[in-house]
Design a protein around this motif. Sequence first.
Motif, short mmCIF file in Angstrom:
data_model
loop_
_atom_site.label_atom_id
_atom_site.label_comp_id
_atom_site.label_asym_id
_atom_site.label_seq_id
_atom_site.Cartn_x
_atom_site.Cartn_y
_atom_site.Cartn_z
N VAL A 45 0.82 -1.20 -0.17
CA VAL A 45 0.02 0.16 0.09
C VAL A 45 1.02 1.40 0.03
N VAL A 46 0.84 2.07 -1.12
CA VAL A 46 1.50 3.21 -1.18
C VAL A 46 0.43 4.36 -0.97
N PRO A 47 0.58 5.16 0.05
CA PRO A 47 -0.25 6.32 0.52
C PRO A 47 0.14 7.41 -0.36
N GLU A 48 -0.66 8.18 -0.65
CA GLU A 48 -0.35 9.46 -1.27
C GLU A 48 -1.35 10.53 -0.48
N ILE A 49 -0.72 11.72 -0.08
CA ILE A 49 -1.20 13.04 0.04
C ILE A 49 -0.77 14.03 -0.96
N ASP A 50 -1.69 14.51 -1.63
CA ASP A 50 -1.29 15.33 -2.62
C ASP A 50 -0.83 16.89 -2.38
N ILE A 51 0.44 17.17 -2.52
CA ILE A 51 1.00 18.45 -2.16
C ILE A 51 1.87 18.89 -3.29
N TYR B 283 -10.35 25.54 -8.78
CA TYR B 283 -10.27 25.96 -7.30
C TYR B 283 -9.11 26.96 -7.36
N PRO B 284 -9.73 28.05 -6.23
CA PRO B 284 -8.81 29.37 -6.00
C PRO B 284 -7.81 28.87 -5.06
N ASN B 285 -6.78 29.54 -5.23
CA ASN B 285 -5.71 29.25 -3.91
C ASN B 285 -5.52 28.05 -3.26
N ASN B 286 -5.19 27.05 -4.13
CA ASN B 286 -5.45 25.53 -3.62
C ASN B 286 -3.84 25.06 -3.32
N ALA B 287 -3.08 25.74 -3.18
CA ALA B 287 -1.72 25.14 -3.03
C ALA B 287 -1.14 25.59 -1.58
N TYR C 107 7.80 3.54 0.18
CA TYR C 107 7.44 4.47 -0.70
C TYR C 107 6.19 5.51 0.03
N ILE C 108 6.41 6.91 -0.01
CA ILE C 108 5.02 7.73 0.32
C ILE C 108 5.14 8.56 -1.06
N HIS C 109 3.66 8.55 -1.81
CA HIS C 109 3.48 9.46 -2.96
C HIS C 109 3.07 10.78 -2.46
N ILE C 110 3.80 11.80 -3.00
CA ILE C 110 3.36 13.47 -2.51
C ILE C 110 2.69 14.13 -3.56
#
Length: 639
Positions: free
Chosen positions: A375-381, A411-415, A442-445
Amino acid sequence: MQPVSYRLESAWQPDGGPNGGFTFSLFNLSGRPLGGFRLVYTSLTRVVDPAACENAVFLRRNANFHEFSPPEGLTLQAGENWTFTVSGLHRQAKHCTDGAKSAYVTLSDGSHVPVAVSDLRLEGATSEPPPPRLPEGRLDLPFALQPWPAEVDAVPGEDFPVLLYPAAGSSAKEIGAVSDVLALFHRLFPAGHAPLSLAPSGQALPIFFVRNGELGGEAYRLAFSGRDIRLEYGAAAGRQYGLTTLAQLLDGARNHPGKFRFPASGTISDRPRYGWRGCHLDVSRQFYPTADVLRLIDILAWFKLNIFHWHLSDDEAWRLEIKAYPTLTTLGVLRGPDEPLLPQLGNGAEPAGGFYSQEDVKAIVARAASLSVEVVPEIDIPGHSTAALVALPELADGQEAPESYHSVQGYPNNALNPAVPLTYEFLEKVFDEMVELFTSRYIHIGGDEVANGSWLASPLARRLMEEEGISGTFALQSYFLKKVKRMLTARGRKLVGWNEVAHGGGVGTEDTLLMAWENPKVGIELAREGYDVVMTPGQAYYLDMAQAEAWQEPGASWAGTATPAHTYGYEAEGEFPEELKNRMKGVQACIWSEHFLSRSYFNRLVFPRLAAIAEAAWTPKAEKDWLRFAAIAPLSPTL
């Protein structure tokens, strides 16, 4: 079932504007007059020119959320309808799922009432039904195997054993492996006749296990005779795959005896083509209960896929419990008319939420590990972070102008802002909890789709760029991701990201794996830069793409259409020069969930293409056969 009080019908005309136009009709079925209301719908075909609508007043849009009001003074009597048109769209509609996915009306007292929606109609052109996805197929060898093995030199038998069981003298781990594959079969096919048993039987064949150190860890070899079966394996994964092959063979022979047989003699020698054989699932756009995630992992194991890439955060929701920041899974998951996150992608009048507790995560990781799935987790940043910023507004630069930039999804100002010190404290704590939950190396970013122009209106970011000699959004993204990579390295983890991680200078190539999604050529470019690559191009391996150009075929279309034949035939190595092929680590299916509003849509879009990608990941190119695959694919389990 509650009766429908209101229904929204919609049609698209190709000549309704530069990108065609919508005609919406709201029908009042409530039996009462409707006045002083507003209408909301969600749609991936977004309005970009608010003035280009007739007989309605455009009020606001947030990504896929659209709100309109009728002309002043309009009241719908029972049985009447209000019709309005919208022509200022950001793209053309191409499929029946490109219209409204959900709707509701907000009444004059502020309450919200659901509105039923219908699929988008096509006007002014022929609304074609979907073509068949698979031909009848053809079998040269009558074996029910998904994916097809590397080498098959077996003779079909005239009958088959009732069961297979571990021979006397099998070790506890070998008996346990039989039990695990038996349990997997029972979960996937609860009404099926079990192909395996732990107990011997006069109508069954014994399996003799042999550990063979010369075989790779995922490799196995089966030898068949009328008396027994010999299973040689390199490691636990190879033993599991060999048993899975036996289960598939026997199940196919039993349930379709006129089509499939069980081997009477000969051998099957098997090993995977690639080390990374993945499937991604986006649980942010739509929430999947833990039971569904577990079943998908079971399906991956059945197809000998070994990576589950779990996309746990995006603009629409943050789904992973982080005890240091509880608002991530309170404010950061709830979408609704009166919630911090507005309805999106099929949400209506009722709030919609859902997240995975840390106990849920542990159970999912444990199930996957028992089936040789990582299981490779992703938090999208840093992009795709609307939900995190809503949950933790202190992560934003309060001096930055609102809506100073918009993502491609609107989406406005989403980063996440690289110049806000709290950003790094936040990520350190998130990663601390993730490494305790996930055993993957691995951690997916994420790292994808940061809008060009992000942060340039942030005084904090401008100051940081001046201090560091950085120019532009992507150089600042590179600065941010290099710091993220150092965090992961300190925790013994490798960074995985989408191909845009390489933008603006990228990050160090050592212990970095990038996924080429935008198009196949991107993967070759990344390999030339020294990155290891997983190929997952939208044009072939994105399972939310429509499977035909026909209007009535559901799905997305930004990457074109991906028929099962195209997905099966696509060769990820493509034009990779020989000297770069060692950089290509494997292939991956991606399940993006914008269009998956029902189990039926999920199964129609994911299968049989997931099995096609599994075969591309496992089976040697020379052994692939589309017509053989088409004959076997209908046996696939579904969600």
